[in-house]
Design a protein around this motif. Sequence first.
Motif, PDB file in Angstrom:
ATOM      1  N   ARG A 140      -6.863  85.652 -60.089  1.00  0.00           N
ATOM      2  CA  ARG A 140      -7.130  86.350 -61.345  1.00  0.00           C
ATOM      3  C   ARG A 140      -6.107  85.945 -62.397  1.00  0.00           C
ATOM      4  O   ARG A 140      -6.441  85.756 -63.570  1.00  0.00           O
ATOM      5  CB  ARG A 140      -7.080  87.868 -61.123  1.00  0.00           C
ATOM      6  CG  ARG A 140      -7.405  88.656 -62.380  1.00  0.00           C
ATOM      7  CD  ARG A 140      -7.250  90.144 -62.174  1.00  0.00           C
ATOM      8  NE  ARG A 140      -6.010  90.404 -61.486  1.00  0.00           N
ATOM      9  CZ  ARG A 140      -5.820  91.363 -60.583  1.00  0.00           C
ATOM     10  NH1 ARG A 140      -6.802  92.164 -60.274  1.00  0.00           N
ATOM     11  NH2 ARG A 140      -4.659  91.514 -59.989  1.00  0.00           N
ATOM     12  N   ARG A 141      -4.852  85.787 -61.972  1.00  0.00           N
ATOM     13  CA  ARG A 141      -3.813  85.425 -62.947  1.00  0.00           C
ATOM     14  C   ARG A 141      -4.031  84.003 -63.475  1.00  0.00           C
ATOM     15  O   ARG A 141      -3.830  83.740 -64.667  1.00  0.00           O
ATOM     16  CB  ARG A 141      -2.429  85.554 -62.294  1.00  0.00           C
ATOM     17  CG  ARG A 141      -1.335  85.352 -63.307  1.00  0.00           C
ATOM     18  CD  ARG A 141      -0.042  85.979 -62.852  1.00  0.00           C
ATOM     19  NE  ARG A 141       1.067  85.556 -63.690  1.00  0.00           N
ATOM     20  CZ  ARG A 141       2.300  85.360 -63.238  1.00  0.00           C
ATOM     21  NH1 ARG A 141       2.570  85.557 -61.960  1.00  0.00           N
ATOM     22  NH2 ARG A 141       3.251  84.971 -64.061  1.00  0.00           N
ATOM     23  N   ILE A 142      -4.437  83.073 -62.605  1.00  0.00           N
ATOM     24  CA  ILE A 142      -4.740  81.702 -63.051  1.00  0.00           C
ATOM     25  C   ILE A 142      -5.851  81.731 -64.099  1.00  0.00           C
ATOM     26  O   ILE A 142      -5.761  81.097 -65.153  1.00  0.00           O
ATOM     27  CB  ILE A 142      -5.133  80.809 -61.852  1.00  0.00           C
ATOM     28  CG1 ILE A 142      -3.902  80.543 -60.980  1.00  0.00           C
ATOM     29  CG2 ILE A 142      -5.754  79.487 -62.318  1.00  0.00           C
ATOM     30  CD1 ILE A 142      -4.192  79.856 -59.668  1.00  0.00           C
ATOM     31  N   LEU A 143      -6.882  82.494 -63.806  1.00  0.00           N
ATOM     32  CA  LEU A 143      -8.001  82.609 -64.737  1.00  0.00           C
ATOM     33  C   LEU A 143      -7.519  83.184 -66.071  1.00  0.00           C
ATOM     34  O   LEU A 143      -7.933  82.717 -67.140  1.00  0.00           O
ATOM     35  CB  LEU A 143      -9.072  83.515 -64.125  1.00  0.00           C
ATOM     36  CG  LEU A 143     -10.472  83.362 -64.688  1.00  0.00           C
ATOM     37  CD1 LEU A 143     -10.953  81.936 -64.580  1.00  0.00           C
ATOM     38  CD2 LEU A 143     -11.441  84.280 -63.950  1.00  0.00           C
ATOM     39  N   LEU A 145      -4.499  82.938 -67.320  1.00  0.00           N
ATOM     40  CA  LEU A 145      -3.691  81.923 -68.009  1.00  0.00           C
ATOM     41  C   LEU A 145      -4.572  80.855 -68.653  1.00  0.00           C
ATOM     42  O   LEU A 145      -4.275  80.336 -69.720  1.00  0.00           O
ATOM     43  CB  LEU A 145      -2.704  81.266 -67.030  1.00  0.00           C
ATOM     44  CG  LEU A 145      -1.497  82.115 -66.601  1.00  0.00           C
ATOM     45  CD1 LEU A 145      -0.751  81.458 -65.449  1.00  0.00           C
ATOM     46  CD2 LEU A 145      -0.532  82.348 -67.768  1.00  0.00           C
ATOM     47  N   LEU A 146      -5.696  80.519 -67.994  1.00  0.00           N
ATOM     48  CA  LEU A 146      -6.589  79.478 -68.523  1.00  0.00           C
ATOM     49  C   LEU A 146      -7.460  80.020 -69.649  1.00  0.00           C
ATOM     50  O   LEU A 146      -7.791  79.309 -70.594  1.00  0.00           O
ATOM     51  CB  LEU A 146      -7.508  78.932 -67.413  1.00  0.00           C
ATOM     52  CG  LEU A 146      -6.880  78.086 -66.306  1.00  0.00           C
ATOM     53  CD1 LEU A 146      -7.916  77.794 -65.223  1.00  0.00           C
ATOM     54  CD2 LEU A 146      -6.334  76.770 -66.858  1.00  0.00           C
ATOM     55  N   ASN A 147      -7.835  81.275 -69.530  1.00  0.00           N
ATOM     56  CA  ASN A 147      -8.944  81.814 -70.319  1.00  0.00           C
ATOM     57  C   ASN A 147      -8.516  82.755 -71.444  1.00  0.00           C
ATOM     58  O   ASN A 147      -9.144  82.806 -72.493  1.00  0.00           O
ATOM     59  CB  ASN A 147      -9.883  82.556 -69.357  1.00  0.00           C
ATOM     60  CG  ASN A 147     -11.158  83.044 -70.004  1.00  0.00           C
ATOM     61  OD1 ASN A 147     -11.737  82.351 -70.837  1.00  0.00           O
ATOM     62  ND2 ASN A 147     -11.578  84.235 -69.642  1.00  0.00           N
TER      63      ASN A 147
ATOM     64  N   HIS B  70     -13.691  77.309 -67.280  1.00  0.00           N
ATOM     65  CA  HIS B  70     -12.333  77.274 -66.739  1.00  0.00           C
ATOM     66  C   HIS B  70     -12.425  77.100 -65.232  1.00  0.00           C
ATOM     67  O   HIS B  70     -12.995  77.955 -64.552  1.00  0.00           O
ATOM     68  CB  HIS B  70     -11.594  78.558 -67.093  1.00  0.00           C
ATOM     69  CG  HIS B  70     -11.469  78.767 -68.565  1.00  0.00           C
ATOM     70  ND1 HIS B  70     -10.632  78.023 -69.347  1.00  0.00           N
ATOM     71  CD2 HIS B  70     -12.128  79.594 -69.402  1.00  0.00           C
ATOM     72  CE1 HIS B  70     -10.754  78.400 -70.607  1.00  0.00           C
ATOM     73  NE2 HIS B  70     -11.661  79.355 -70.672  1.00  0.00           N
ATOM     74  N   LEU B  72     -11.324  77.066 -61.512  1.00  0.00           N
ATOM     75  CA  LEU B  72     -10.350  77.685 -60.618  1.00  0.00           C
ATOM     76  C   LEU B  72     -10.044  76.795 -59.424  1.00  0.00           C
ATOM     77  O   LEU B  72      -8.942  76.820 -58.891  1.00  0.00           O
ATOM     78  CB  LEU B  72     -10.909  79.011 -60.083  1.00  0.00           C
ATOM     79  CG  LEU B  72     -10.623  80.230 -60.928  1.00  0.00           C
ATOM     80  CD1 LEU B  72     -11.474  81.392 -60.497  1.00  0.00           C
ATOM     81  CD2 LEU B  72      -9.138  80.588 -60.831  1.00  0.00           C
ATOM     82  N   ARG B  85     -12.572  87.002 -54.455  1.00  0.00           N
ATOM     83  CA  ARG B  85     -12.382  88.314 -55.091  1.00  0.00           C
ATOM     84  C   ARG B  85     -13.585  89.213 -54.821  1.00  0.00           C
ATOM     85  O   ARG B  85     -13.421  90.390 -54.494  1.00  0.00           O
ATOM     86  CB  ARG B  85     -12.183  88.107 -56.598  1.00  0.00           C
ATOM     87  CG  ARG B  85     -11.794  89.366 -57.320  1.00  0.00           C
ATOM     88  CD  ARG B  85     -11.252  89.013 -58.681  1.00  0.00           C
ATOM     89  NE  ARG B  85     -11.239  90.120 -59.597  1.00  0.00           N
ATOM     90  CZ  ARG B  85     -11.004  90.004 -60.898  1.00  0.00           C
ATOM     91  NH1 ARG B  85     -10.771  88.806 -61.410  1.00  0.00           N
ATOM     92  NH2 ARG B  85     -11.000  91.052 -61.670  1.00  0.00           N
ATOM     93  N   ILE B 142       0.291  78.477 -60.729  1.00  0.00           N
ATOM     94  CA  ILE B 142       0.752  79.401 -61.776  1.00  0.00           C
ATOM     95  C   ILE B 142       2.045  78.887 -62.395  1.00  0.00           C
ATOM     96  O   ILE B 142       2.195  78.834 -63.620  1.00  0.00           O
ATOM     97  CB  ILE B 142       0.951  80.827 -61.201  1.00  0.00           C
ATOM     98  CG1 ILE B 142      -0.409  81.445 -60.880  1.00  0.00           C
ATOM     99  CG2 ILE B 142       1.732  81.718 -62.169  1.00  0.00           C
ATOM    100  CD1 ILE B 142      -0.343  82.745 -60.115  1.00  0.00           C
ATOM    101  N   LEU B 145       1.273  76.042 -64.653  1.00  0.00           N
ATOM    102  CA  LEU B 145       0.677  76.478 -65.919  1.00  0.00           C
ATOM    103  C   LEU B 145       1.728  77.092 -66.845  1.00  0.00           C
ATOM    104  O   LEU B 145       1.668  76.937 -68.066  1.00  0.00           O
ATOM    105  CB  LEU B 145      -0.450  77.496 -65.667  1.00  0.00           C
ATOM    106  CG  LEU B 145      -1.759  76.928 -65.100  1.00  0.00           C
ATOM    107  CD1 LEU B 145      -2.680  78.064 -64.642  1.00  0.00           C
ATOM    108  CD2 LEU B 145      -2.491  76.055 -66.120  1.00  0.00           C
TER     109      LEU B 145
END
Lengths: 189, 189
Positions: A140-143, A145-147, B70, B72, B85, B142, B145
């Motif tokens: 969720r955190r990667i998403l 950061l990307l989004n 995006h 993942l 998830r 992470i 990024l």
Amino acid sequence: MSTILRQHIEKIVPLTDEEFDRVMSHFKTRKLKKHQFLLQEGDTAHAHFDNFVVSGLLKVYHTSDDGHEHILQFAPEDWWVADYRANYFESSAVVNISCLENSELLTISYANREQLCKEFHKLEHFFRKKATGGFVSQQRRILSLLNNNAKERYEEFLSLYPGLSQRLSKTLIASYLGVSRETLSRLSD
Amino acid sequence: MSTILRQHIEKIVPLTDEEFDRVMSHFKTRKLKKHQFLLQEGDTAHAHFDNFVVSGLLKVYHTSDDGHEHILQFAPEDWWVADYRANYFESSAVVNISCLENSELLTISYANREQLCKEFHKLEHFFRKKATGGFVSQQRRILSLLNNNAKERYEEFLSLYPGLSQRLSKTLIASYLGVSRETLSRLSD
């Protein structure tokens, strides 16, 4: 202190008194003061441990060559904190872990944690659930950061971790979100 | 196809023929063509499955409101792919999974995967190791990024996934790295 860990584990798997005594026999208590380090980058001696936070608050971070701090995780009470990459690859520490508040931890060596998982199917299940939950939250955190833009990341942080933001400076939250301190100030004023 | 899955599991835990037969009894084969979807955002019926990639290549992605994709995860052969998830929270799908190449999968329902973990301590161990490995690799991403510029992210990608970049368009790699297509073109020419 052990009661808190037992309650934490028993949210996922029930344990008999004997089982819990056996689990506890592998843990040691550690008390650290604000600003003290649990682990520093490059350290080998302290890298292969997992830690349950009984009370307090820690941060896991990496410092880049230009001196910027990038925060991977905050760890308040009832969380686990470790250098999981160093544990997984049995390497030296790649992150720093330090205390933002006075903290009490229950610490177990990586080898003993593996031993408990081998000995008790229940514990293997517990730690699988924890690892999966961690994976899901990282994704969720990667998403994010990307989004998401700075405002969305900040609002998500507040809604995911209510109560934590009052314990953290704006600089720390900005570093976790990957936005500048100035941007965050504009958003949170 | 089952041989490939057996070899994959046995890198972590050895299985007897009987155990492996029991494992395989929960899997079904799925063949999908390039551009076909394994899962679409909002789907409930297909959200609670895990999938082992026997051959081919898939992407896991989220589409933002402004139409940006995006990415993942890429999932080539010998990887697992799912909406973890949705599995974890037993919710509807929050990501899309589609095929970048014709793909063959071995699919198991989330309920059956949990059942196998309950039945066989070995399998619980296998999936704990997989979840931990996934967590560790997400954490590295992470950090990348937060910390790395476009050039560093691209070089890290090439070194982590040698062989994969030739199978992916520049647009896809840019979307995974969170950089613009133009920036990536400048770096990779």
